[in-house]
Enzyme design. Structure first.
Site, PDB file in Angstrom:
ATOM      1  N   LYS A   1       0.791  -1.231   0.000  1.00  0.00           N
ATOM      2  CA  LYS A   1       0.000   0.000   0.000  1.00  0.00           C
ATOM      3  C   LYS A   1       0.825   1.283   0.000  1.00  0.00           C
ATOM      4  O   LYS A   1       0.340   2.343   0.391  1.00  0.00           O
ATOM      5  CB  LYS A   1      -1.015   0.061   1.169  1.00  0.00           C
ATOM      6  CG  LYS A   1      -1.875  -1.132   1.374  1.00  0.00           C
ATOM      7  CD  LYS A   1      -2.240  -1.892   0.139  1.00  0.00           C
ATOM      8  CE  LYS A   1      -3.216  -1.169  -0.758  1.00  0.00           C
ATOM      9  NZ  LYS A   1      -3.374  -1.955  -2.032  1.00  0.00           N
ATOM     10  N   SER A   2       2.075   1.167  -0.431  1.00  0.00           N
ATOM     11  CA  SER A   2       2.889   2.387  -0.452  1.00  0.00           C
ATOM     12  C   SER A   2       3.042   2.943  -1.863  1.00  0.00           C
ATOM     13  O   SER A   2       3.850   3.836  -2.079  1.00  0.00           O
ATOM     14  CB  SER A   2       4.256   2.105   0.167  1.00  0.00           C
ATOM     15  OG  SER A   2       4.872   1.070  -0.534  1.00  0.00           O
TER      16      SER A   2
ATOM     17  N   HIS B   1       7.138  -7.752  -2.180  1.00  0.00           N
ATOM     18  CA  HIS B   1       7.010  -7.088  -0.879  1.00  0.00           C
ATOM     19  C   HIS B   1       7.948  -7.748   0.135  1.00  0.00           C
ATOM     20  O   HIS B   1       7.906  -7.418   1.320  1.00  0.00           O
ATOM     21  CB  HIS B   1       5.586  -7.239  -0.328  1.00  0.00           C
ATOM     22  CG  HIS B   1       4.529  -6.507  -1.105  1.00  0.00           C
ATOM     23  ND1 HIS B   1       4.626  -5.182  -1.447  1.00  0.00           N
ATOM     24  CD2 HIS B   1       3.321  -6.922  -1.585  1.00  0.00           C
ATOM     25  CE1 HIS B   1       3.537  -4.819  -2.103  1.00  0.00           C
ATOM     26  NE2 HIS B   1       2.733  -5.859  -2.208  1.00  0.00           N
TER      27      HIS B   1
ATOM     28  N   TRP C   1       1.849   2.279  -8.759  1.00  0.00           N
ATOM     29  CA  TRP C   1       2.374   3.522  -9.354  1.00  0.00           C
ATOM     30  C   TRP C   1       3.842   3.326  -9.766  1.00  0.00           C
ATOM     31  O   TRP C   1       4.228   3.629 -10.891  1.00  0.00           O
ATOM     32  CB  TRP C   1       2.247   4.628  -8.307  1.00  0.00           C
ATOM     33  CG  TRP C   1       2.539   6.005  -8.780  1.00  0.00           C
ATOM     34  CD1 TRP C   1       2.553   6.466 -10.071  1.00  0.00           C
ATOM     35  CD2 TRP C   1       2.852   7.130  -7.947  1.00  0.00           C
ATOM     36  NE1 TRP C   1       2.864   7.800 -10.085  1.00  0.00           N
ATOM     37  CE2 TRP C   1       3.044   8.234  -8.803  1.00  0.00           C
ATOM     38  CE3 TRP C   1       2.975   7.326  -6.570  1.00  0.00           C
ATOM     39  CZ2 TRP C   1       3.366   9.504  -8.311  1.00  0.00           C
ATOM     40  CZ3 TRP C   1       3.286   8.583  -6.084  1.00  0.00           C
ATOM     41  CH2 TRP C   1       3.478   9.653  -6.943  1.00  0.00           C
TER      42      TRP C   1
HETATM   43  P1  A3P Z   1      -4.788   4.942  -0.989  1.00  0.00           P
HETATM   44  O1  A3P Z   1      -5.483   3.726  -0.480  1.00  0.00           O
HETATM   45  O2  A3P Z   1      -4.265   5.816   0.110  1.00  0.00           O
HETATM   46  O3  A3P Z   1      -5.584   5.723  -1.973  1.00  0.00           O
HETATM   47  P2  A3P Z   1      -0.166  -0.328  -3.658  1.00  0.00           P
HETATM   48  O4  A3P Z   1      -0.095  -0.116  -5.138  1.00  0.00           O
HETATM   49  O5  A3P Z   1       1.177  -0.481  -3.009  1.00  0.00           O
HETATM   50  O6  A3P Z   1      -1.137  -1.380  -3.316  1.00  0.00           O
HETATM   51  O7  A3P Z   1      -0.692   1.040  -3.047  1.00  0.00           O
HETATM   52  C1  A3P Z   1      -2.013   1.469  -3.231  1.00  0.00           C
HETATM   53  C2  A3P Z   1      -2.065   2.934  -2.854  1.00  0.00           C
HETATM   54  O8  A3P Z   1      -1.445   3.714  -3.874  1.00  0.00           O
HETATM   55  C3  A3P Z   1      -3.496   3.406  -2.760  1.00  0.00           C
HETATM   56  O9  A3P Z   1      -3.488   4.453  -1.789  1.00  0.00           O
HETATM   57  C4  A3P Z   1      -3.733   3.913  -4.174  1.00  0.00           C
HETATM   58  O10 A3P Z   1      -4.823   4.793  -4.310  1.00  0.00           O
HETATM   59  C5  A3P Z   1      -2.414   4.616  -4.450  1.00  0.00           C
HETATM   60  N1  A3P Z   1      -2.115   4.759  -5.880  1.00  0.00           N
HETATM   61  C6  A3P Z   1      -2.388   3.887  -6.889  1.00  0.00           C
HETATM   62  N2  A3P Z   1      -1.973   4.377  -8.062  1.00  0.00           N
HETATM   63  C7  A3P Z   1      -1.428   5.590  -7.802  1.00  0.00           C
HETATM   64  C8  A3P Z   1      -0.849   6.602  -8.638  1.00  0.00           C
HETATM   65  N3  A3P Z   1      -0.750   6.437  -9.953  1.00  0.00           N
HETATM   66  N4  A3P Z   1      -0.402   7.735  -8.035  1.00  0.00           N
HETATM   67  C9  A3P Z   1      -0.496   7.884  -6.698  1.00  0.00           C
HETATM   68  N5  A3P Z   1      -1.056   6.988  -5.862  1.00  0.00           N
HETATM   69  C10 A3P Z   1      -1.516   5.845  -6.405  1.00  0.00           C
END
Ligand code: A3P
Length: 318
Positions: free
Chosen positions: A83-84, A127, A88
């Site tokens: 979730k970081s 991870h 992206w």
């Molecule tokens: P939130 O739940 O705070 O919105 P991961 O990809 O590691 O699972 O992380 C998911 C988190 O990254 C989610 O955060 C998601 O909305 C956010 N996220 C996904 N794509 C993104 C992007 N292109 N730019 C910024 N944040 C993004």
């Protein structure tokens, strides 16, 4: 009355893969019988393996990975705390490394031809904590990019994500924020303790800056161009002045923006075949500071205090 299969799963095969039971290998059975356990967030239990908490599926997958994965010198490993911003980072690195092949961001056909034939490389995502990486990764010169995010937003994002995954199960209910918070602060979350995960790679990036690049979600949000150019230099694919002028940097950032990715049809309706996760579970808000909307002032104080204690003595702040 007939029930809609996807809304009311009755059998194993109606469930998404991540909730289905599966056969354990003998090695895995043997190993887990000796591991400490805690209540899981999505499936029943977490198991502590090599100091970090995993689901059963992860343990079963990590063993063959540790035994057999052979890293190549040109591989790139994208490592994150869940979730970081994994999704992206994956999009950005793919676009960065393949920018000449698809030629979307520059008109320079000459450099396209040259670089297309230059090399093959593989981009992996994991991870896994540093301690659990396969030996071949530790011993090869392949590059690692590590992305982390402040613990408050990471926790809230993880809590939302877990509840979304549970909603596809049968009568799984919703996880309480306070129960999960208690576990998270004790280090019990998927691939947690969060702080140990981050510190492992942070130290590695200091000891071996040529091999490990340490990035923060917040900095990528705040100064995306600077971070993207840093990443490109680290991966040996710096942007030329011409590319900068042509808008290649901005092009990649726009292509990989939350707004663009979350609105792609595939990300609204698609599914990861290996796990059964819907792609849309990876897009929620994509903002810095959203945790303040969910955590009480006491919870924020507690998490800040744990973070300060854990990172004491290191120049690592969020
Ligand atoms: P939130 O739940 O705070 O919105 P991961 O990809 O590691 O699972 O992380 C998911 C988190 O990254 C989610 O955060 C998601 O909305 C956010 N996220 C996904 N794509 C993104 C992007 N292109 N730019 C910024 N944040 C993004």
């Amino acid at each position: 009355m007939r029930q809609n299969k996807s809304l009311f799963p009755n059998t194993q095969s109606d469930l998404p893969k991540y909730l289905q039971e599966f056969d354990l290998t003998l090695e895995c059975k043997h190993l887990i019988s000796s591991l400490p356990t805690e209540r899981g967030w999505i499936t029943d239990r977490f198991y502590r393996y090599q100091g970090f908490w995993h689901s059963l599926r992860q343990i079963q997958a990590v063993l063959p990975c540790q035994h057999h994965f052979q890293a190549q010198d040109t591989d790139i490993l994208l490592v994150t705390t869940p979730k970081s911003g994994t999704t992206w980072l994956k999009a950005i690195v793919f676009a960065l490394m393949n920018r000449f092949r698809y030629n979307d961001y520059t008109d320079d056909n000459k450099s396209t031809t040259t670089l297309c034939s230059q090399r093959t490389l593989t981009i992996f995502g994991t991870h896994l904590p540093l301690v659990s990486l396969p030996d071949s990764v530790k011993n090869s010169p392949c590059k690692l990019v590590y992305l982390c995010r402040n613990p408050k937003d990471t926790f809230v994002s993880l809590w939302h994500f877990s509840n979304k995954l549970r909603s596809k199960g049968k009568d799984m209910g919703t996880l309480s924020l306070t129960d999960c918070f208690d576990q998270f602060t004790r280090g019990v979350s998927v691939y947690g303790p969060y702080w140990d995960h981050v510190l492992g790679y942070w130290k590695a990036s200091f000891e071996n800056p040529e091999r490990v690049l340490f990035l923060k979600y917040e900095e990528m949000k705040q100064q995306p161009k600077v971070e993207l150019m840093k990443l490109a230099r680290f991966l040996g694919r710096p942007f030329s002045l011409e590319e900068e002028t042509n808008g290649a940097v901005d092009g990649i950032l726009k292509l990989c923006s939350f707004e663009n990715l979350s609105n792609l049809e595939v990300n609204k309706t698609g599914q990861i075949s290996a796990t059964g996760f819907d792609y849309n579970t990876f897009y929620r808000q994509g903002k810095v500071g959203d945790a303040e909307n969910y955590l009480s002032p006491q919870m924020i104080e507690k998490l800040d205090q744990v973070t300060e204690e854990k990172f004491q003595g290191y120049v690592l702040k969020f």
